[in-house]
Design a protein around this motif. Structure first.
Motif, PDB file in Angstrom:
ATOM      1  N   UNK A 278       2.419  -5.064   5.392  1.00 27.98           N
ATOM      2  CA  UNK A 278       2.126  -4.491   6.816  1.00 27.98           C
ATOM      3  C   UNK A 278       3.004  -3.805   7.609  1.00 27.98           C
ATOM      4  N   UNK A 279       4.182  -3.774   7.003  1.00 29.08           N
ATOM      5  CA  UNK A 279       5.397  -3.064   7.593  1.00 29.08           C
ATOM      6  C   UNK A 279       5.854  -1.581   6.926  1.00 29.08           C
ATOM      7  N   UNK A 280       5.863  -0.690   7.584  1.00 30.20           N
ATOM      8  CA  UNK A 280       6.216   0.705   7.076  1.00 30.20           C
ATOM      9  C   UNK A 280       7.855   0.569   6.579  1.00 30.20           C
TER      10      UNK A 280
ATOM     11  N   UNK B  92       1.087  -1.233  -0.016  1.00 31.16           N
ATOM     12  CA  UNK B  92       0.075   0.075  -0.032  1.00 31.16           C
ATOM     13  C   UNK B  92       0.930   1.101   0.156  1.00 31.16           C
ATOM     14  N   UNK B  93       0.680   1.994  -0.876  1.00 35.26           N
ATOM     15  CA  UNK B  93       1.331   3.518  -0.689  1.00 35.26           C
ATOM     16  C   UNK B  93       0.227   4.466  -0.752  1.00 35.26           C
TER      17      UNK B  93
END
Lengths: 387, 85, 184
Positions: free
Chosen positions: C19-21, C9-10
């Protein structure tokens, strides 16, 4: 004759520069009529352009004479065309578009793009330029509550929509699918193709030695796909691929089209194919690419035609319009000639059809290729219903 | 001529979106297409627009572009001869 | 949704992989700079990236992070089915601006080519040599969850194949992308 099982085209309607229903356009083509004419002053790039426009005067008469149609001012020309062709096909197919088991599937590239032009006076709000907005307005007009599917995959959209329609009917609980395709001639699109130096100033000449570009056309078409009723043809098989090569130029090796052909032809005896209705835009590179792909797929013995010389390139609607006309031709046992073609101008010896032929084989292939390197091949089979 | 070459380099970096490139990075005698700067067919069409917009030169036949756009030097020579603005 | 191998996701200048930034920038960073900085962070050398329109850049970057673990063979016959809401409206508007003013009328071919929303698929296919099925769907912004499921349902699986499905959009300086790598 027993009708085909599977997914069938049970009703169709086309509007383009040659007429306002499939039969009229089919007859005009058989009479060798061309839909393009020189139009002055559409863009600043060139004084004139050779375009295949819908006759607006006749359109207004037809709309006004059809008293079941709504107030014209509520809809853009793009939406009017879609409403008109849908109304025709749901009537012919005798289906109720309000039913839960009917789904709408739209294909277009530019929709209401004209509304972006601030010089153009109109009463529509800015949101109307978004294609989902238009598609919802049309499905709401027919009181269909299913979320419509909208495909915008450049110039293969119309043909690919038929394949997607088949897949949806086979895998999901719908009984009928209304597949619609439409695109218009606008200064936006014409100026764009002019900047690509892709337009011919004369009626286009697919596969010809002297071909010098395409003609932009406009049109709308709709079909009803059914898995319960018989139709003129069934959608048998097909494939969509990508060239993985260039965003605007076709592959020099015809890779994507070749791969789509191989995937599609696995299921059919080549000797049962009547003809290939190619994309045949009459640009130097497209037609050459197709000849390479057809040769690589060992199809040099098959008759090939293109309809672009009759009514130009109708963009996102092209694949649907040309598939419908191919379906009727297959069903009636004829193969259209390639109007505009005189002398072979591609490197592979394709059998380009120059005068109408008769052929009673069961299958036909429709191919298309577009920007972003996409390609589609569709295999249709003659059905049991008279046209 | 030298000024024109520099101006052309700047224009090309700008209109063809060569991020992070400076005029010194471009050899004015290297081919623009193929091995040199590696321009493609859309870039060629954009150069046709540049010729018209900036220098008032209309190239009707895209094939004509092939010789003119061989390198920055050939482009500059053609512009010098034919410019109307 | 089943068979999801990786998800990215961006949005809001945050890149979230599995799920990790992974990467972020301040909200005030202009979008174009955010895309360039992410490109540099990924240590790519792909000059064509700078010619892309914002929609294509967005899809390209997300695909880069999603597909970097796959081999050429795994990618060759992959399917790419994407949806967006506002089509190529950003490039449409920019191209329209090159033809709106009579006294400054210079239609740009490099803008025109991006006035089709499926060009982003072409860019991803070229970069990763992907020859499989592809399609670009349009959908209202409030339907993005459901369209991803629709695309997922639509996949006709052959053995041992991958698909990239997802949603991306770029409109009025707001962007977002949600891509999934699916395996049969």
């Amino acid at each position: 004759m027993k009708y085909n099982q599977g997914v069938n085209i049970i009703a169709d309607c086309i509007v383009n520069s040659l007429g306002f229903n499939t039969q009229e356009i089919f007859d005009q083509m058989r009479a060798g009529k061309l839909g393009m004419q020189e139009v002055k002053g559409l863009t600043q790039s060139e004084p004139t352009a050779m375009l295949s426009q819908i006759d607006r005067v006749r359109w207004n008469q037809i709309w006004d004479q059809t008293n079941t149609l709504p107030l014209k001012e509520q809809f853009t020309f793009f939406e009017q065309l879609m409403i008109y062709v849908i109304q025709k096909v749901v009537k012919t197919a005798q289906i109720d578009p309000k039913q839960k088991n009917v789904l709408f599937l739209f294909s277009t590239t530019k929709g209401n793009i004209e509304l972006l032009d601030s010089n153009l006076q109109h009463n529509f709000d800015a949101e109307r330029v978004h294609i989902w907005e238009s598609a919802e307005i049309v499905t709401q007009y027919f009181q269909n509550n299913n979320q419509p599917i909208i495909l915008s995959n450049a110039c293969i959209s119309g043909t690919q929509a038929l394949l997607i329609g088949k897949s949806i009917l086979e895998n999901q609980p719908y009984e009928h699918l209304v597949v619609v395709g439409a695109d218009l001639i606008t200064p936006f699109v014409v100026a764009g193709f002019q900047s690509f130096k892709a337009l011919s100033p004369t009626p286009c000449r697919p596969f010809d030695l002297n071909r010098d570009g395409l003609n932009i056309g406009e049109g709308a078409a709709a079909v009803v796909l059914s898995k319960t009723k018989k139709g003129i043809v069934s959608i048998e098989n097909g494939a969509v691929t990508n060239d993985a090569n260039h965003i605007s130029g076709p592959s020099r090796t015809g890779e994507g089209l070749y791969r789509a052909l191989i995937k599609t032809l696995k299921s059919v005896d080549l000797s049962e194919i009547s003809f290939i209705n190619a994309h045949g835009t009459a640009t130097l590179y497209n037609d050459e690419m197709e000849s390479i792909a057809f040769q690589r797929a060992n199809l040099l013995h098959l008759p090939v035609n293109s309809y672009k010389g009759y009514f130009g390139h109708t963009l996102g609607a092209a694949g649907l319009i040309e598939s419908i006309l191919s379906a009727h031709a297959l069903n009636q046992g004829i193969i259209f000639p390639t109007i505009g073609f005189q002398e072979l101008g591609i490197s592979k010896p394709l059998d380009i059809v120059t005068t109408e032929r008769n052929c009673n084989k069961s299958f036909a292939l429709k191919t298309a290729s577009g920007f972003a390197g996409c390609n589609v091949v569709l295999l249709i089979k003659k059905g049991g219903k008279d046209a | 001529m030298k000024d024109l070459v520099l101006e052309l380099k700047k224009e090309i970096i700008e209109v063809l979106n060569f991020e992070g490139m400076t005029p010194e990075d471009i050899d004015e005698n290297a081919p623009l297409f193929g091995d040199g700067l590696g321009l493609d067919s859309i870039d060629a069409l954009e150069l046709i627009v540049l010729m018209e917009k900036k220098y008032g030169i209309k190239l009707a036949d895209p094939n004509q572009g092939r010789e003119i756009f061989a390198s920055i030097t050939t482009m500059a020579a053609y512009i010098k001869e034919h410019r109307t603005k | 949704m089943h068979n999801v191998q990786r998800a990215i996701t961006i949005r809001n200048h945050q890149v979230i992989l599995q799920g990790e930034l992974l990467f972020q920038r301040d909200q005030s960073t202009p979008n174009a700079r955010f895309f360039s900085e992410l490109y540099k962070e990924l240590k790519l050398t792909y000059p064509k990236f700078f010619k892309m329109d914002p929609l294509a850049k967005l899809g390209f970057l997300a695909a880069e992070l999603l597909l970097n673990s796959l081999s050429a063979e795994e990618k060759e016959e992959m399917k790419i089915l994407l949806a967006c809401s506002h089509s190529s409206i950003e490039s449409d508007t920019m191209f329209q601006n090159t033809i709106s003013d009579e006294s400054n009328y210079y239609p740009s071919p490099s803008l025109f080519v991006y006035t089709l929303p499926n060009i982003v698929i072409g860019e991803i296919a070229i970069r990763h040599r992907i020859y499989g099925e592809n399609g670009l769907y349009l959908t209202p912004p409030n339907n993005k969850k459901s369209i991803i499921e629709t695309l997922h349902k639509q996949i006709k699986w052959e053995d041992n194949r991958y698909a990239l499905i997802g949603y991306l959009d770029y409109y009025k300086n707001k962007y977002e992308v949600d891509f999934y790598l699916i395996h049969s």
